[in-house]
Design a protein around this motif. Structure first.
Motif, PDB file in Angstrom:
ATOM      1  N   GLY A 105      -7.995   3.522  -2.870  1.00 43.16           N
ATOM      2  CA  GLY A 105      -8.308   2.950  -1.716  1.00 43.16           C
ATOM      3  C   GLY A 105      -7.254   2.277  -1.044  1.00 43.16           C
TER       4      GLY A 105
ATOM      5  N   SER B 193       0.945  -1.148  -0.157  1.00 42.98           N
ATOM      6  CA  SER B 193      -0.079   0.067  -0.122  1.00 42.98           C
ATOM      7  C   SER B 193       1.018   1.400   0.067  1.00 42.98           C
ATOM      8  CB  SER B 193      -1.017   0.079   0.953  1.00 42.98           C
ATOM      9  OG  SER B 193      -0.328  -0.169   2.379  1.00 42.98           O
TER      10      SER B 193
ATOM     11  N   LYS C 216      -4.908   4.957   0.238  1.00 45.06           N
ATOM     12  CA  LYS C 216      -5.312   5.728   1.335  1.00 45.06           C
ATOM     13  C   LYS C 216      -4.947   4.757   2.678  1.00 45.06           C
ATOM     14  CE  LYS C 216      -9.096   8.573   1.235  1.00 45.06           C
ATOM     15  NZ  LYS C 216     -10.185   8.966   0.393  1.00 45.06           N
TER      16      LYS C 216
ATOM     17  N   ILE D  93      -9.810   1.518  -6.915  1.00 53.59           N
ATOM     18  CA  ILE D  93      -8.965   0.445  -6.167  1.00 53.59           C
ATOM     19  C   ILE D  93      -7.667   1.242  -5.612  1.00 53.59           C
ATOM     20  CG2 ILE D  93      -7.902  -1.851  -6.093  1.00 53.59           C
ATOM     21  CD1 ILE D  93     -10.109  -2.749  -7.841  1.00 53.59           C
TER      22      ILE D  93
END
Lengths: 244, 269
Positions: free
Chosen positions: A200, A183, A203, A197
């Motif tokens: 997201g 991520s 984040k 996506i």
């Protein structure tokens, strides 16, 4: 507070500090020897440094400049006795003029010259010679560092533990590490718009980064407080004798 | 409310000073439990047979003394107690005095002899190059010890030719020397390696535990306190844990206080 008040406050603090130390020396709480005077000096310098927390003042400046001077002097002595004397003076210079039983190590001339060339940065006419030294340092540094760093910090870090293990906490930990790495990498991937996506996941990356910054801040607070604790332990134990 | 946001920072300093001083004067003990990473170093040293060689690199200077010196002292006591031969060195020019005094004082307490049971090799410039040199030949990297004795003649170094012959290597670092030891020492010459570091760089070291490039890690004064608990020799690090805890609570309260005020005032604008 004006300057006059500052001078009188500083004078009174110095007088109080002197009286306390004279009392300690007279009563034998501090020895009338190198150790005793060493403690008094260390206490004076510690208090001088912390006086900055109140405001900038001449006592702090004196302590600050003293620190820079002493550190530089110490560094020069260490450099002479640990580097220049054993590696240059005793291996190259002394055997040239005295029979020491060992031949002068002429190979030492090359690094010595490269070292001297670095100092020629201060000369307008000869500063070009310093580029040879820097070229050597950069070339050698890159040659040694790049393969070792790639091996130790990239390839080794890429080898990942299995996601599912016998221990549930370990499995969760491994999953969190994988999620964190992916991520955060996606958060720093700017070739695609952070929407859907990708948005997201990025984040989640921000959350991981915030937690990492928080951990770093917490550890930094711990480090700084440890230094303060150490100094206060010194003042209370070695100087005032209030704790064991 | 606005006045509270503009509070004089010196008031906070006074609170912090009180939070550190009072727990030192009014003695109270908070439990300190050893973490897995600190236990790993302790267990590794415990597992070494008598006469094993442990290399400790004291890569810090007086600026980090409060955190790393208690760690060094605790490690040395553990090694000397277990009759392990200690080889000390430093890659930080400011570290020689601290390292020498720590080794000498701990050695004296267990009646260990210099040259036979322990040695301090002193400071050498070059960090990565010193490690590579030591990996090839320790006597070439350090022809003489801190006191000018020829290292080839030292009984304590018998059986040791390079880093690979060390049973355990520990770096106590205030800078980036742990990374250097990993890249240029452990990965190149393959030896068991543990680390101790200041709390500031502690979080950066955790990936190396995960990849098993570090067998254990002591981080900051807390790491030193944990080691003191493990060797059952409570000293300055354990004593520092009570003020550490109190001041952490205080800092957390200040952070909450600041945020509450921010949301009550700043958000309204």
């Amino acid at each position: 507070m004006n300057n006059k008040t500052d001078v009188s406050v500083t004078t009174w603090i110095l007088v109080a500090f002197s009286i306390v130390n004279i009392y300690f020396l007279a009563t034998g709480k501090l020895g009338f020897d190198a150790k005793g005077f060493g403690i008094i000096t260390a206490v004076a310098l510690t208090l001088a440094m912390y006086s900055f927390l109140y405001k900038d003042n001449p006592v702090f400046k004196i302590a600050e400049n003293l620190f820079v001077g002493v550190a530089m002097g110490y560094w020069i002595i260490i450099t002479w006795f640990n580097i220049l004397k054993p590696d240059v003076f005793e291996t190259l210079i002394v055997p040239l003029f005295k029979d020491t039983g060992s031949a002068p190590q002429y190979a030492v001339i090359i690094p010595t010259l490269l070292g001297i060339f670095m100092l020629l940065r201060f000369s307008n006419r000869l500063s070009w010679l310093s580029r040879w030294s820097f070229a050597f340092v950069v070339g050698l540094g890159a040659g040694i560092t790049i393969p070792n760093f790639i091996h130790a910090f990239i390839l080794k870090q890429l080898s990942f533990n299995p996601l599912i293990t016998a221990s549930i906490p370990e499995s969760i930990n491994n999953f969190l590490i994988l999620l964190g790495v992916v991520s955060v990498l996606i958060y720093f991937f700017f070739s695609m718009e952070h929407k859907g996506i990708i948005g997201g996941v990025s984040k989640i990356g921000v959350w991981f980064l915030m937690i990492a910054f928080g951990a770093s801040f917490g550890f930094t607070v711990m480090a700084r407080m440890s230094l303060l604790i150490g100094r206060i332990q010194f003042l209370l134990r070695d100087w005032l004798g209030l704790i064991q | 409310m606005e006045r509270l946001l503009r509070i004089d920072r010196r008031i906070i300093f006074i609170f912090v000073a009180i939070a550190v001083t009072l727990p030192l004067l009014i003695r109270f003990n908070l439990p300190v439990t050893a973490t897995k990473d600190v236990k790993s170093i302790y267990n590794k040293i415990n597992s070494l047979p008598e006469g094993s060689h442990v290399l400790i690199s004291f890569d810090y200077d007086p600026a980090s003394k409060e955190e790393l010196q208690p760690m060094a002292v605790a490690l040395l006591h553990h090694c000397f107690k277990n009759n392990i031969k200690v080889i000390g060195m430093t890659l930080n020019p400011g570290g020689s005095g601290l390292a020498d005094s720590a080794i000498t004082e701990a050695g004296k307490e267990y009646s260990r002899k210099y040259k036979e049971d322990y040695v301090f090799l002193g400071y050498k410039t070059g960090t990565e190059l010193v490690m590579i040199n030591m990996g090839e030949n320790i006597f070439s990297a350090f022809p003489k010890d801190f006191y000018g004795n020829a290292t080839v003649d030292l009984p304590v170094l018998k059986g040791v030719q390079s880093l690979q012959d060390m049973d355990y290597v520990i770096d106590l670092a205030s800078g980036s020397s742990i990374e250097a030891w990993i890249a240029f020492g452990k990965e190149k010459y393959n030896f068991d390696f543990g680390g101790g570091c200041t709390a500031v760089i502690g979080p950066d070291m955790y990936p190396f535990l995960q990849s098993k490039q570090l067998t254990g890690l002591m981080s900051g004064l807390k790491g030193a306190a944990e080691y003191e608990i493990l060797i059952n020799r409570k000293s300055t690090a354990v004593a520092g844990m009570s003020p550490q805890s109190v001041v952490h609570v205080l800092v957390a309260l200040f952070v909450i206080f600041g945020n509450v005020l921010y949301f009550m005032t700043g958000r309204k604008k």
